[in-house]
Design an enzyme around this catalytic site. Sequence first.
Site, PDB file in Angstrom:
ATOM      1  CG  HIS A  22      -1.933  -1.120   1.164  1.00  0.00           C
ATOM      2  ND1 HIS A  22      -3.278  -0.905   0.977  1.00  0.00           N
ATOM      3  CD2 HIS A  22      -1.788  -2.468   1.225  1.00  0.00           C
ATOM      4  CE1 HIS A  22      -3.917  -2.062   0.923  1.00  0.00           C
ATOM      5  NE2 HIS A  22      -3.024  -3.031   1.086  1.00  0.00           N
ATOM      6  CG  ASP A 127      -4.860   2.071   1.610  1.00  0.00           C
ATOM      7  OD1 ASP A 127      -3.698   1.804   1.288  1.00  0.00           O
ATOM      8  OD2 ASP A 127      -5.794   1.248   1.504  1.00  0.00           O
ATOM      9  CB  THR A 149      -3.407  -0.540  -3.181  1.00  0.00           C
ATOM     10  OG1 THR A 149      -4.038  -1.430  -2.253  1.00  0.00           O
ATOM     11  CG2 THR A 149      -3.112   0.762  -2.478  1.00  0.00           C
ATOM     12  CG  ASN A 379       1.355  -2.867  -5.403  1.00  0.00           C
ATOM     13  OD1 ASN A 379       1.057  -1.790  -5.879  1.00  0.00           O
ATOM     14  ND2 ASN A 379       0.956  -3.252  -4.204  1.00  0.00           N
ATOM     15  CD  GLN A 400      -1.735 -12.419  -2.398  1.00  0.00           C
ATOM     16  OE1 GLN A 400      -1.490 -13.604  -2.159  1.00  0.00           O
ATOM     17  NE2 GLN A 400      -1.318 -11.432  -1.611  1.00  0.00           N
TER      18      GLN A 400
HETATM   19  C1  UDX Z   1      -0.521  -6.667  -0.354  1.00  0.00           C
HETATM   20  C2  UDX Z   1      -1.434  -7.779  -0.854  1.00  0.00           C
HETATM   21  O1  UDX Z   1      -0.903  -9.019  -0.540  1.00  0.00           O
HETATM   22  C3  UDX Z   1      -1.749  -7.590  -2.274  1.00  0.00           C
HETATM   23  O2  UDX Z   1      -2.444  -8.703  -2.784  1.00  0.00           O
HETATM   24  C4  UDX Z   1      -2.541  -6.322  -2.377  1.00  0.00           C
HETATM   25  O3  UDX Z   1      -2.989  -6.124  -3.704  1.00  0.00           O
HETATM   26  C5  UDX Z   1      -1.685  -5.165  -1.905  1.00  0.00           C
HETATM   27  O4  UDX Z   1      -1.207  -5.428  -0.591  1.00  0.00           O
HETATM   28  P1  UDX Z   1       1.935  -7.621  -1.081  1.00  0.00           P
HETATM   29  O5  UDX Z   1       1.518  -8.969  -0.618  1.00  0.00           O
HETATM   30  O6  UDX Z   1       3.125  -7.072  -0.471  1.00  0.00           O
HETATM   31  O7  UDX Z   1       0.740  -6.560  -0.986  1.00  0.00           O
HETATM   32  O8  UDX Z   1       2.155  -7.774  -2.665  1.00  0.00           O
HETATM   33  P2  UDX Z   1       2.253  -6.728  -3.835  1.00  0.00           P
HETATM   34  O9  UDX Z   1       0.944  -6.075  -4.070  1.00  0.00           O
HETATM   35  O10 UDX Z   1       2.830  -7.454  -4.979  1.00  0.00           O
HETATM   36  O11 UDX Z   1       3.278  -5.606  -3.333  1.00  0.00           O
HETATM   37  C6  UDX Z   1       4.627  -5.872  -3.057  1.00  0.00           C
HETATM   38  C7  UDX Z   1       5.465  -4.668  -3.430  1.00  0.00           C
HETATM   39  O12 UDX Z   1       6.770  -4.882  -2.901  1.00  0.00           O
HETATM   40  C8  UDX Z   1       5.606  -4.457  -4.927  1.00  0.00           C
HETATM   41  O13 UDX Z   1       5.494  -3.082  -5.248  1.00  0.00           O
HETATM   42  C9  UDX Z   1       7.014  -4.950  -5.244  1.00  0.00           C
HETATM   43  O14 UDX Z   1       7.663  -4.250  -6.289  1.00  0.00           O
HETATM   44  C10 UDX Z   1       7.728  -4.722  -3.947  1.00  0.00           C
HETATM   45  N1  UDX Z   1       8.828  -5.696  -3.783  1.00  0.00           N
HETATM   46  C11 UDX Z   1       8.548  -7.013  -3.577  1.00  0.00           C
HETATM   47  C12 UDX Z   1      10.119  -5.245  -3.834  1.00  0.00           C
HETATM   48  O15 UDX Z   1      10.363  -4.049  -4.029  1.00  0.00           O
HETATM   49  N2  UDX Z   1      11.124  -6.155  -3.648  1.00  0.00           N
HETATM   50  C13 UDX Z   1      10.912  -7.475  -3.429  1.00  0.00           C
HETATM   51  O16 UDX Z   1      11.879  -8.223  -3.248  1.00  0.00           O
HETATM   52  C14 UDX Z   1       9.575  -7.921  -3.382  1.00  0.00           C
END
Ligand code: UDX
Length: 410
Positions: A22, A127, A149, A379, A400
Amino acid sequence: MSGKLTETHLHAVVVPFPAQGHVNPLMNFAELLAMRGFFITFVPTEWIDQRLVKAASTDLVARDNQAKERVSKFRFLSIPDGLPPDHGRTAQLGDLFLSTKCLGPALESLLTAPDTSVPPITCIVSDSFLSCTAEVAKNLGVPRVVFWTSCTTLAIMQANAHSLLSEGHIPVKEEDLKSNEKLITCLPRKIPPIRPTDIVSFYREKHVSESIYSCFLYESRIHNIADYVLVNTFEELEGGKEAQMGLSVNGCPALAIGPLSLPNFLEGRNSMYSMWEEDKTCLQWLDAQPQGSVLYVSFGSIAVKSEIQLHELALGLEACGYPFLWVLRSDIAEGKPMELPEGFKDRTKDRALIVSWTEQLKVLSHPSLGGFLTHNGWNSTLEAISMGVPMIGWPYFHDQFLDCRFAKDI
Ligand code: UDX
């Protein structure tokens, strides 16, 4: 800040839900608003703020240079979340959601504290999962901009959770998850029919007695208190303009404005603020791999895996024969010490790199990349689409399953 700037600038207060997935899109949006002349007050929780500062400590010079450019455009504040320091936060999402319900008074007193150096507040960009900002925006007499998001379909589904509840689609029954034949068509506007497995996973029968279930239902009542609705997606991906208007319950503007990370990335601005220290060796390692050969494996910031899953995955990566870059966060093994199969690291060392966090956009845009094994967080999904990287989906929770099915089917 000069008096002139104070008078003429628009001022957006940007408040992210306290989780990596987020903070990134809201920070990207804040950067783009600042580029267009807005003054920004960015307000994460103190816990998030401390994690971001700690993770960036090795990269302070780069951050500092960018910070100098930003200084007249940004103000960083933070609010306590009321949880004990050693609380798992995103590892105990129910508690985290409960805590965010109570952030309003701290946010309001921060924003009403006299500060003549900043312009008057124009709007709060909240948010979508921060119901507490509705009251704050009302008390301050400023518009509330609700920022999703997730993808549009998920947003429409979540904003209409009470209709799904009254029509009997929530809680999602075990047998519907297994057969998955049922199509749900009662949601507004031009979004594709959804299936029981697409519904936010916290609405499944097994979660009914948990606080996360009631928190999501509570939040769904407040999403629609909005003066503007913004979604981090693009129209061509999901049903055109019509689809976004499904989020405009009261006739307010609803717009798809993504993918937000792309313009900042293409113009060289670092607007991804990581909660883990980024491993800087990844890019050099990728430089040494053949073009289009590397499988990138990463499951975002919250997903965890059991010991068995980690073992199976490691053996699969070994058997596939391709080079791989695997992000193994320090907390990925359900809070337990991580154990990989004996000898695995030795056997794969010539074609593998294991790190605890990457600069994901740089990795995804690297010519050596061939594919992305992902949890399909929104994301990550949007970033992979932006960079044209094929995905293999292994969803964990929340939105997801939907993102994964859409990535495959639509
Ligand atoms: C959470 C939820 O799980 C997701 O489904 C929802 O849509 C938003 O909130 P998250 O699980 O962290 O997020 O997954 P994601 O939405 O993919 O966001 C992860 C972020 O971390 C991405 O922007 C990605 O670029 C970043 N990231 C991930 C890094 O910068 N480095 C990494 O090694 C892994």
